[in-house]
Design a protein around this motif. Structure first.
Motif, mmCIF file in Angstrom:
data_model
loop_
_atom_site.group_PDB
_atom_site.id
_atom_site.type_symbol
_atom_site.label_atom_id
_atom_site.label_comp_id
_atom_site.label_asym_id
_atom_site.label_seq_id
_atom_site.Cartn_x
_atom_site.Cartn_y
_atom_site.Cartn_z
ATOM 1 N N THR A 47 64.043 45.240 8.610
ATOM 2 C CA THR A 47 64.736 44.037 8.154
ATOM 3 C C THR A 47 66.251 44.179 8.321
ATOM 4 O O THR A 47 66.927 43.232 8.747
ATOM 5 N N GLU A 52 69.633 41.592 8.146
ATOM 6 C CA GLU A 52 69.712 41.297 6.710
ATOM 7 C C GLU A 52 70.602 42.332 6.018
ATOM 8 O O GLU A 52 70.487 43.523 6.266
ATOM 9 N N ARG A 53 71.490 41.862 5.140
ATOM 10 C CA ARG A 53 72.412 42.760 4.444
ATOM 11 C C ARG A 53 72.412 42.590 2.925
ATOM 12 O O ARG A 53 73.146 43.266 2.228
ATOM 13 N N GLU A 54 71.585 41.704 2.405
ATOM 14 C CA GLU A 54 71.494 41.497 0.961
ATOM 15 C C GLU A 54 70.460 42.460 0.371
ATOM 16 O O GLU A 54 69.300 42.462 0.799
ATOM 17 N N ALA A 57 67.292 40.775 -0.953
ATOM 18 C CA ALA A 57 66.411 40.308 0.114
ATOM 19 C C ALA A 57 65.668 41.478 0.750
ATOM 20 O O ALA A 57 64.464 41.387 1.015
ATOM 21 N N LEU A 58 66.367 42.578 1.000
ATOM 22 C CA LEU A 58 65.716 43.766 1.563
ATOM 23 C C LEU A 58 64.601 44.238 0.631
ATOM 24 O O LEU A 58 63.504 44.579 1.085
#
Length: 72
Positions: A47, A52-54, A57-58
């Motif tokens: 991811t 994706e960097r949140e 969310a990860l």
């Protein structure tokens, strides 16, 4: 572990991934198996590689993938 040989991450992204892994594992009931940790780690790597960097969310994606993974 799946092949992530062509993945490269900046130190700050590695820190985000580490925090996502730790917080994901912390939500699991004991005992936590190494296969669960491996599934979560692979999901976070994949991811993050997709951009994706949140942290939340990860973590959500990793735990969802773990819940959907076939049982050994």
């Amino acid at each position: 572990m799946k092949n992530f040989s062509n993945a490269a991450f900046a130190p700050e992204v590695i820190e985000l991934m580490t925090r996502a892994l730790e917080s994901s594992v912390a939500t699991l009931p004991e005992p936590v198996s190494s296969s669960h940790i491996k599934t979560i780690a692979e999901s976070i790597l994949r991811t993050a590689k997709d951009g994706e960097r949140e942290i939340d969310a990860l973590q959500r994606i990793a735990l969802l993938e773990l819940a959907l993974a076939p049982r050994d």
